[in-house]
Motif scaffolding. Structure first.
Motif, mmCIF file in Angstrom:
data_model
loop_
_atom_site.group_PDB
_atom_site.id
_atom_site.type_symbol
_atom_site.label_atom_id
_atom_site.label_comp_id
_atom_site.label_asym_id
_atom_site.label_seq_id
_atom_site.Cartn_x
_atom_site.Cartn_y
_atom_site.Cartn_z
ATOM 1 N N ALA A 10 -7.724 -12.979 -70.634
ATOM 2 C CA ALA A 10 -8.618 -14.140 -70.576
ATOM 3 C C ALA A 10 -8.456 -14.865 -69.243
ATOM 4 C CB ALA A 10 -8.325 -15.080 -71.736
ATOM 5 N N GLY A 11 -7.216 -14.958 -68.765
ATOM 6 C CA GLY A 11 -6.964 -15.602 -67.478
ATOM 7 C C GLY A 11 -7.618 -14.868 -66.319
ATOM 8 N N ARG A 12 -7.591 -13.533 -66.375
ATOM 9 C CA ARG A 12 -8.227 -12.749 -65.313
ATOM 10 C C ARG A 12 -9.742 -12.963 -65.317
ATOM 11 N NH1 ARG A 12 -4.058 -9.237 -66.972
ATOM 12 N NH2 ARG A 12 -5.391 -8.094 -68.426
ATOM 13 N N ALA A 13 -10.333 -12.975 -66.521
ATOM 14 C CA ALA A 13 -11.774 -13.201 -66.623
ATOM 15 C C ALA A 13 -12.145 -14.599 -66.134
ATOM 16 C CB ALA A 13 -12.224 -13.004 -68.073
ATOM 17 N N LEU A 14 -11.312 -15.574 -66.467
ATOM 18 C CA LEU A 14 -11.589 -16.952 -66.058
ATOM 19 C C LEU A 14 -11.434 -17.117 -64.546
ATOM 20 C CD1 LEU A 14 -12.374 -19.649 -67.291
ATOM 21 C CD2 LEU A 14 -9.943 -20.174 -67.561
ATOM 22 N N ALA A 15 -10.437 -16.455 -63.976
ATOM 23 C CA ALA A 15 -10.214 -16.547 -62.527
ATOM 24 C C ALA A 15 -11.428 -16.045 -61.753
ATOM 25 C CB ALA A 15 -8.966 -15.762 -62.143
ATOM 26 N N ASP A 16 -12.111 -15.051 -62.295
ATOM 27 C CA ASP A 16 -13.311 -14.543 -61.624
ATOM 28 C C ASP A 16 -14.386 -15.629 -61.534
ATOM 29 O OD1 ASP A 16 -12.154 -12.059 -61.355
ATOM 30 O OD2 ASP A 16 -13.125 -11.198 -63.117
ATOM 31 N N ARG A 17 -14.436 -16.517 -62.538
ATOM 32 C CA ARG A 17 -15.409 -17.601 -62.542
ATOM 33 C C ARG A 17 -15.004 -18.752 -61.626
ATOM 34 N NH1 ARG A 17 -18.567 -17.375 -67.354
ATOM 35 N NH2 ARG A 17 -19.641 -19.212 -66.524
ATOM 36 N N LEU A 18 -13.747 -18.720 -61.167
ATOM 37 C CA LEU A 18 -13.200 -19.813 -60.363
ATOM 38 C C LEU A 18 -12.933 -19.387 -58.922
ATOM 39 C CD1 LEU A 18 -10.654 -20.987 -63.070
ATOM 40 C CD2 LEU A 18 -12.632 -22.310 -62.306
ATOM 41 N N ALA A 19 -13.547 -18.289 -58.519
ATOM 42 C CA ALA A 19 -13.258 -17.714 -57.204
ATOM 43 C C ALA A 19 -13.481 -18.690 -56.063
ATOM 44 C CB ALA A 19 -14.112 -16.462 -56.994
ATOM 45 N N ALA A 20 -14.391 -19.644 -56.234
ATOM 46 C CA ALA A 20 -14.684 -20.608 -55.167
ATOM 47 C C ALA A 20 -13.477 -21.488 -54.832
ATOM 48 C CB ALA A 20 -15.870 -21.491 -55.558
ATOM 49 N N LEU A 21 -12.508 -21.558 -55.741
ATOM 50 C CA LEU A 21 -11.322 -22.390 -55.511
ATOM 51 C C LEU A 21 -10.167 -21.605 -54.877
ATOM 52 C CD1 LEU A 21 -11.250 -24.442 -58.852
ATOM 53 C CD2 LEU A 21 -12.172 -25.147 -56.636
ATOM 54 N N THR A 22 -10.357 -20.320 -54.638
ATOM 55 C CA THR A 22 -9.294 -19.480 -54.085
ATOM 56 C C THR A 22 -8.842 -19.993 -52.719
ATOM 57 O OG1 THR A 22 -10.192 -17.547 -55.213
ATOM 58 C CG2 THR A 22 -8.657 -17.137 -53.405
ATOM 59 N N GLY A 23 -7.517 -20.143 -52.579
ATOM 60 C CA GLY A 23 -6.948 -20.533 -51.298
ATOM 61 C C GLY A 23 -7.120 -21.984 -50.920
ATOM 62 N N ARG A 24 -7.682 -22.788 -51.794
ATOM 63 C CA ARG A 24 -7.870 -24.210 -51.493
ATOM 64 C C ARG A 24 -6.517 -24.924 -51.580
ATOM 65 N NH1 ARG A 24 -12.910 -26.614 -53.618
ATOM 66 N NH2 ARG A 24 -11.595 -28.457 -53.966
ATOM 67 N N PRO A 25 -6.092 -25.590 -50.495
ATOM 68 C CA PRO A 25 -4.755 -26.187 -50.490
ATOM 69 C C PRO A 25 -4.626 -27.423 -51.386
ATOM 70 C CG PRO A 25 -5.921 -26.737 -48.463
ATOM 71 C CD PRO A 25 -6.770 -25.739 -49.181
ATOM 72 N N ASP A 26 -5.749 -27.980 -51.855
ATOM 73 C CA ASP A 26 -5.688 -29.206 -52.656
ATOM 74 C C ASP A 26 -5.675 -28.939 -54.156
ATOM 75 O OD1 ASP A 26 -8.385 -28.279 -52.490
ATOM 76 O OD2 ASP A 26 -9.074 -30.219 -53.246
ATOM 77 N N VAL A 27 -5.693 -27.673 -54.570
ATOM 78 C CA VAL A 27 -5.820 -27.347 -55.995
ATOM 79 C C VAL A 27 -4.447 -27.208 -56.655
ATOM 80 C CG1 VAL A 27 -6.596 -25.598 -57.647
ATOM 81 C CG2 VAL A 27 -8.047 -26.212 -55.704
#
Length: 210
Positions: A10-27
């Protein structure tokens, strides 16, 4: 609707929906204790973001604990569903709150051992749970995150009831529900493996990603 093998999938599937936040230093990724932590661990790893936890306790009806009339969070945050809580007298509410506050305090001490208090000042808080039923606990988590200084609050779950997802969309800056079944039922129905997450699993996840 698809069924997840376990919380990691479920986490892997959810991460795909959150790709826009990848590498953001404020998250900062915040797993809702306890079931949300294994999901959040995978999301944090995929996004390259730090993982922490939010301890929030559901306030359940005395004769039907699975039915929430509200929730508690650290920092004295309390959220009530007035429609449901109105069925209880003040003594019933106080007794349930006393019991859940004690458990919240216990978990905070356990999970924060050696870790500084959670500080979200100026950050994007990405709150992750394994699913949304009533949304009461997630709503409290959003309010806790704001109380702790989050600049932006995003709520993300692999599956959620339509009504709860809509409520959280109003409460958070953004709410992502990967699946919204029409006839929801229970969160566990959408997992092959929906075991009760232990305190050891939570502390292990935090230690592994520290």
């Amino acid at each position: 609707m698809t069924t997840y093998r376990d919380r990691s999938e479920a986490g892997r599937a959810l991460a795909d929906r959150l790709a826009a936040l990848t590498g953001r230093p404020d998250v900062t990724v915040l797993g809702l204790v306890r079931g949300g932590v294994p999901v959040a661990r995978v999301v944090a790893d995929r996004l390259g973001a730090p993982l922490d936890v939010l301890v929030v306790r559901k306030l359940g009806m005395p004769w039907a604990p699975e039915v929430a009339f509200g929730a508690l969070g650290p920092g004295g945050v309390r959220v009530l569903n007035d429609l449901v809580a109105g069925q209880l007298d003040a003594d019933d509410i106080a007794e349930v709150q006393r019991r859940e506050q004690a458990e919240l305090d216990r978990r905070e001490q356990l999970y924060r051992a050696g870790r500084p208090p959670l500080d979200l000042t100026g950050r994007t808080a990405l709150i992750v749970d394994d699913g949304l039923a009533t949304g009461a606990t997630a709503r409290a988590a959003v309010q806790v995150a704001r109380h702790l200084g989050a600049r932006r609050v995003v709520l993300a779950v692999p599956v959620g009831a339509q009504e709860a997802c809509e409520m959280l969309a109003d409460e958070a800056d953004e709410a992502i529900c990967a699946q919204r079944p029409a006839n929801f039922g229970a969160v566990g129905a959408y997992y092959d493996d929906f075991h009760e997450v232990s305190d050891d699993e939570v502390t292990e996840a935090l230690t592994a990603t520290a």
